[in-house]
Every structure is written in structure tokens, then in C-alpha cells.
Design a protein around this motif. Structure first.
Motif, PDB file in Angstrom:
ATOM      1  N   ARG A  22       0.904  -1.379   0.032  1.00 58.12           N
ATOM      2  CA  ARG A  22       0.277   0.159  -0.237  1.00 58.12           C
ATOM      3  C   ARG A  22       1.144   1.210   0.198  1.00 58.12           C
ATOM      4  O   ARG A  22      -0.047   2.287  -0.476  1.00 58.12           O
ATOM      5  N   ALA A  23       2.226   1.051   0.811  1.00 59.70           N
ATOM      6  CA  ALA A  23       2.467   2.369   0.624  1.00 59.70           C
ATOM      7  C   ALA A  23       3.912   2.612  -0.453  1.00 59.70           C
ATOM      8  O   ALA A  23       4.510   3.876  -0.938  1.00 59.70           O
ATOM      9  N   ARG A  24       3.944   1.002  -1.459  1.00 61.59           N
ATOM     10  CA  ARG A  24       3.949   1.463  -2.923  1.00 61.59           C
ATOM     11  C   ARG A  24       3.127   1.721  -4.244  1.00 61.59           C
ATOM     12  O   ARG A  24       2.541   1.807  -5.364  1.00 61.59           O
ATOM     13  N   GLY A  25       1.227   2.359  -3.702  1.00 62.35           N
ATOM     14  CA  GLY A  25       0.465   2.455  -4.632  1.00 62.35           C
ATOM     15  C   GLY A  25      -0.986   1.181  -5.155  1.00 62.35           C
ATOM     16  O   GLY A  25      -1.256   1.201  -5.908  1.00 62.35           O
ATOM     17  N   TYR A  26      -0.581   0.109  -4.298  1.00 62.75           N
ATOM     18  CA  TYR A  26      -0.912  -0.936  -4.169  1.00 62.75           C
ATOM     19  C   TYR A  26      -2.542  -1.374  -3.539  1.00 62.75           C
ATOM     20  O   TYR A  26      -2.183  -0.887  -2.581  1.00 62.75           O
ATOM     21  N   ALA A  27      -3.320  -1.030  -4.132  1.00 59.99           N
ATOM     22  CA  ALA A  27      -3.725  -2.046  -3.596  1.00 59.99           C
ATOM     23  C   ALA A  27      -4.284  -3.340  -2.899  1.00 59.99           C
ATOM     24  O   ALA A  27      -3.482  -3.993  -4.313  1.00 59.99           O
ATOM     25  N   SER A  28      -4.263  -3.862  -1.684  1.00 63.80           N
ATOM     26  CA  SER A  28      -3.784  -5.013  -1.355  1.00 63.80           C
ATOM     27  C   SER A  28      -4.142  -5.935  -0.669  1.00 63.80           C
ATOM     28  O   SER A  28      -5.284  -4.994   0.238  1.00 63.80           O
ATOM     29  N   GLY A  29      -4.937  -7.501  -0.411  1.00 64.14           N
ATOM     30  CA  GLY A  29      -5.263  -8.039   0.776  1.00 64.14           C
ATOM     31  C   GLY A  29      -5.043  -9.456   0.354  1.00 64.14           C
ATOM     32  O   GLY A  29      -4.135 -10.133  -0.211  1.00 64.14           O
ATOM     33  N   TYR A  30      -5.167  -9.948   1.567  1.00 73.67           N
ATOM     34  CA  TYR A  30      -5.145 -11.564   1.150  1.00 73.67           C
ATOM     35  C   TYR A  30      -6.362 -12.640   1.606  1.00 73.67           C
ATOM     36  O   TYR A  30      -6.759 -11.872   2.580  1.00 73.67           O
ATOM     37  N   ARG A  31      -6.427 -13.676   1.555  1.00 74.91           N
ATOM     38  CA  ARG A  31      -7.084 -15.067   2.157  1.00 74.91           C
ATOM     39  C   ARG A  31      -5.969 -16.381   1.966  1.00 74.91           C
ATOM     40  O   ARG A  31      -5.423 -16.756   1.794  1.00 74.91           O
ATOM     41  N   LEU A  32      -6.886 -16.448   2.893  1.00 70.10           N
ATOM     42  CA  LEU A  32      -6.847 -18.020   3.686  1.00 70.10           C
ATOM     43  C   LEU A  32      -6.930 -19.615   1.894  1.00 70.10           C
ATOM     44  O   LEU A  32      -8.468 -19.068   3.234  1.00 70.10           O
ATOM     45  N   LEU A  33      -6.838 -19.901   1.507  1.00 74.02           N
ATOM     46  CA  LEU A  33      -7.548 -21.432   0.805  1.00 74.02           C
ATOM     47  C   LEU A  33      -6.695 -22.188   1.196  1.00 74.02           C
ATOM     48  O   LEU A  33      -5.350 -22.514   1.432  1.00 74.02           O
ATOM     49  N   ASN A  34      -7.701 -23.108   0.599  1.00 72.71           N
ATOM     50  CA  ASN A  34      -7.220 -24.465   0.719  1.00 72.71           C
ATOM     51  C   ASN A  34      -7.442 -25.228  -0.679  1.00 72.71           C
ATOM     52  O   ASN A  34      -8.952 -25.169  -1.637  1.00 72.71           O
ATOM     53  N   SER A  35      -6.956 -26.111  -1.023  1.00 77.89           N
ATOM     54  CA  SER A  35      -6.061 -26.976  -2.923  1.00 77.89           C
ATOM     55  C   SER A  35      -7.407 -27.508  -2.637  1.00 77.89           C
ATOM     56  O   SER A  35      -8.100 -27.527  -3.146  1.00 77.89           O
ATOM     57  N   CYS A  36      -7.982 -28.249  -1.640  1.00 81.63           N
ATOM     58  CA  CYS A  36      -9.173 -29.261  -1.992  1.00 81.63           C
ATOM     59  C   CYS A  36     -10.064 -28.654  -2.037  1.00 81.63           C
ATOM     60  O   CYS A  36     -11.648 -29.016  -2.695  1.00 81.63           O
ATOM     61  N   ASP A  37     -10.557 -27.084  -2.146  1.00 78.59           N
ATOM     62  CA  ASP A  37     -12.079 -26.204  -2.145  1.00 78.59           C
ATOM     63  C   ASP A  37     -11.659 -26.305  -3.765  1.00 78.59           C
ATOM     64  O   ASP A  37     -12.881 -25.515  -4.375  1.00 78.59           O
ATOM     65  N   TYR A  38     -10.333 -26.774  -4.492  1.00 84.00           N
ATOM     66  CA  TYR A  38     -10.933 -25.695  -5.928  1.00 84.00           C
ATOM     67  C   TYR A  38     -10.879 -26.820  -6.952  1.00 84.00           C
ATOM     68  O   TYR A  38      -9.361 -27.009  -7.902  1.00 84.00           O
ATOM     69  N   TYR A  39     -10.966 -27.930  -6.562  1.00 85.25           N
ATOM     70  CA  TYR A  39     -11.485 -28.995  -7.896  1.00 85.25           C
ATOM     71  C   TYR A  39      -9.923 -29.960  -7.566  1.00 85.25           C
ATOM     72  O   TYR A  39      -9.770 -31.241  -7.531  1.00 85.25           O
ATOM     73  N   ILE A  40      -8.819 -30.041  -7.330  1.00 87.80           N
ATOM     74  CA  ILE A  40      -8.177 -30.964  -6.311  1.00 87.80           C
ATOM     75  C   ILE A  40      -7.489 -31.393  -4.728  1.00 87.80           C
ATOM     76  O   ILE A  40      -8.199 -31.329  -3.980  1.00 87.80           O
ATOM     77  N   PRO A  41      -7.988 -32.939  -4.903  1.00 89.97           N
ATOM     78  CA  PRO A  41      -7.888 -33.302  -3.877  1.00 89.97           C
ATOM     79  C   PRO A  41      -6.482 -33.413  -2.978  1.00 89.97           C
ATOM     80  O   PRO A  41      -5.717 -34.976  -2.731  1.00 89.97           O
ATOM     81  N   GLN A  42      -6.162 -32.344  -2.419  1.00 88.31           N
ATOM     82  CA  GLN A  42      -5.303 -32.437  -2.017  1.00 88.31           C
ATOM     83  C   GLN A  42      -5.495 -31.307  -0.733  1.00 88.31           C
ATOM     84  O   GLN A  42      -5.945 -30.509  -0.965  1.00 88.31           O
ATOM     85  N   ILE A  43      -5.364 -31.842   1.041  1.00 85.91           N
ATOM     86  CA  ILE A  43      -4.920 -30.942   1.858  1.00 85.91           C
ATOM     87  C   ILE A  43      -4.011 -29.450   1.710  1.00 85.91           C
ATOM     88  O   ILE A  43      -3.322 -30.118   1.959  1.00 85.91           O
ATOM     89  N   ARG A  44      -4.197 -29.031   1.436  1.00 87.42           N
ATOM     90  CA  ARG A  44      -2.553 -27.027   1.111  1.00 87.42           C
ATOM     91  C   ARG A  44      -3.038 -26.335   1.759  1.00 87.42           C
ATOM     92  O   ARG A  44      -4.491 -25.517   0.309  1.00 87.42           O
ATOM     93  N   HIS A  45      -3.723 -26.181   2.797  1.00 97.81           N
ATOM     94  CA  HIS A  45      -3.579 -23.863   3.163  1.00 97.81           C
ATOM     95  C   HIS A  45      -2.339 -23.288   3.399  1.00 97.81           C
ATOM     96  O   HIS A  45      -1.444 -23.346   3.430  1.00 97.81           O
ATOM     97  N   ARG A  46      -2.706 -22.283   2.430  1.00101.90           N
ATOM     98  CA  ARG A  46      -1.883 -21.107   1.741  1.00101.90           C
ATOM     99  C   ARG A  46      -2.341 -20.077   2.198  1.00101.90           C
ATOM    100  O   ARG A  46      -3.735 -19.553   2.015  1.00101.90           O
TER     101      ARG A  46
END
Length: 292
Positions: A22-46
Motif C-alpha cells: 500500500r505504501a507503494r501505491g497498490y490495493a492489497s489483501g489476502y485470504r487463507l485458501l485450501n486446494s481441496c476447495d478448488y477441484y484438487i484432492p489435496q489438503i493444502r492451506h496457504r
């Protein structure tokens, strides 16, 4: 929750990245996502972080406060839309990790078995620098504490072919985790498919404890060595890559070793989660402009 807890005790890495963007002029954000919630059978929180450059944001010396205020407003405006797109793209995987495995008689599987059996791999008997106990002491204590005595339900099979690709530490670890799963979960990993990360310590082998509603999902893919409990073999690097959404057809004209492919899979982004974030970023970038 983990991020909020980390902030309370001074580990503010994620928020520091947000402030820097944000100090460099970017809108920014984040979210915790899990691969198994997006079509792939792997538990991977990132944690997935995003930043979108604000067109027309203030620039130049002495305008730092204006840049930050502009980025804060833009971030608050974009974040709900970004999250809504990620939510809309969610699709819990209905596949089993078994669907991503090669047949046991596949040439690549047989070639990998021959390679591993030819190495005559030995266990490291000396303990690591700074460690209080070596693996024999740890495993021995685990047997004693759980009253396992001399039981070897997994490797106690005479002349079993799979024993050729295991060293002494791995054999003992497989027996201990087999006993743990039998006693704690009431299922037999010799017939129920499970993926175990055998490079970890006996107290925390990923894949041995999986939520009942996620039994069809693989444990988080790491650069280490992954064992398939019911197939009695190592998972190939190309299979680990498939559990990240990168398939053999995507690797045309490559000649990488299975170890290199496995390490790549352990350090890679899951392609479907990456695609969801890219779609959200592209859609939100079209709507973003400097806030008044």
C-alpha cells in the motif's frame, strides 16, 4: 485465526507485506485458501496475497501519507469483490487422490522401483547436531509408550517386494504408524489408501490423521518422500505434480527425474487456486482507479 494470533505476539509478516504494498501505491489483501476447495484432492492451506496497482495514485516525495490513504481506500473497496469472486469459484473436490495415481504396472512406476531398490539405501544412525535423541531412541520410546512390543504388522511379510525400497528407519516408521492408525482410527492402512510423508518424525507424520470427511484428499504435498500405504510404494514425482494440477501432458519434451519433479511439486502453487486468484485480480483490476 492464525494470522490474528500471530499479530498478537508480534509476528506481523502478512500485515507488513500489506503495508509495504500500500505504501507503494497498490490495493492489497489476502485470504487463507485450501486446494481441496478448488477441484484438487489435496489438503493444502496457504495464505494467498494479492496487490493491484492503482492508476493515478499520488506520486512523488512528500506524498507518502496520501499514497497510503489512497491505497487503504482502494483496498477496502476491492477486497469484498475479490473475496466474492474467490468464493464463487470454489468447488470442493469430489475426486479421490487415487484417481491421480498411475497403475502399479506402469513403466514409470516399475522404473522408479528398480531405481530405488538398486540404491541399497541405508539409515542414518547418528543423531543430528543439537538433537537430544536419534531415531532409534524416539521410535523405541514410541513402542514402549504404546505397548507395541515387537509387533510389525506392515513389514512383517516375508520376501515382500516393497521392502527392497525401504531402509531400516522407514520400515520401523511404517510399522509404528500402521499400529497407530489401527488403534486410534480402527482402519487398516494396508488396505485403505493413505499417503504418508515419511521424512517427518514419528510424532507427526502428515497423512496419518485426516478428518473423517476428507479421507479422499491427499496430505499437503511436500518436497520429501510420500508413501502410499495400500499400494506399498513411493508416490512418483509426476503423481505429486498431478496433485498440484500439473499433469503429464503438461510436461512434453521434459526429461526430469522423479525426485526433481517431486521437489517441484512440493514447492509449487496449486494451479487451480492460482488460476482463481488471477481471475479475481484481472476482474478487479478493470474496476480499480484512484479513490477521490
Amino acid at each position: 485465526w492464525a494470522i490474528a494470533k500471530a499479530n498478537q505476539i508480534g509476528f506481523r509478516q502478512v500485515d507488513l507485506v500489506m503495508e509495504g504494498l500500500r505504501a507503494r501505491g497498490y490495493a492489497s489483501g489476502y485470504r487463507l485458501l485450501n486446494s481441496c476447495d478448488y477441484y484438487i484432492p489435496q489438503i493444502r492451506h496457504r495464505i494467498w496475497m494479492w496487490g493491484i496497482r492503482i492508476d493515478g495514485a499520488p506520486a512523488g516525495p512528500g506524498k507518502e501519507a496520501e499514497v497510503m490513504a489512497c491505497a487503504e481506500r482502494a483496498s477496502q473497496s476491492v477486497a469484498p469483490r475479490f473475496d466474492a469472486i474467490l468464493t464463487a469459484l470454489e468447488e470442493p473436490c469430489a475426486l479421490h487422490f487415487e484417481d491421480f495415481m498411475l497403475d502399479d504396472d506402469h513403466p514409470d512406476v516399475r522404473a522408479h522401483f528398480e531405481l530405488m531398490s538398486s540404491k541399497q539405501r541405508a539409515s542414518v544412525m547418528s543423531k543430528k547436531k543439537g538433537a537430544k535423541r536419534d531415531w532409534t531412541q524416539k521410535y523405541g520410546n514410541h513402542r514402549t509408550e504404546n505397548d507395541y512390543q515387537y509387533e510389525r504388522p506392515y513389514t512383517g511379510v516375508r520376501a515382500a517386494e516393497f521392502l527392497q525400497v525401504l531402509n531400516a528407519r522407514e520400515r520401523e516408521l511404517l510399522d509404528l504408524k500402521c499400529l497407530d492408525v489401527l488403534n486410534e482410527q480402527g482402519k487398516d492402512p494396508r488396505s485403505v489408501p493413505m499417503l504418508w510423508e515419511l521424512t517427518q518424525s514419528v510424532e507427526r507424520v502428515p497423512g496419518t490423521r485426516v478428518r473423517r470427511d476428507r479421507q479422499n484428499y491427499a496430505t499437503c504435498i511436500l518436497p520429501g518422500m510420500l508413501w502410499h500405504s495400500s499400494r506399498h510404494r513411493w508416490v512418483l514425482g509426476i503423481e505429486k505434480l498431478a496433485l498440484q494440477g500439473v499433469f503429464a501432458a503438461d510436461l512434453i519434451d521434459t526429461n526430469f527425474s522423479q525426485k526433481l519433479l517431486g521437489d517441484l511439486a512440493g514447492n509449487a502453487f496449486t494451479t487451480t487456486v492460482c488460476a482463481a486468484n488471477l481471475i479475481a485480480a484481472l476482474a478487479c483490476a478493470d474496476k480499480l482507479s484512484a479513490a477521490p
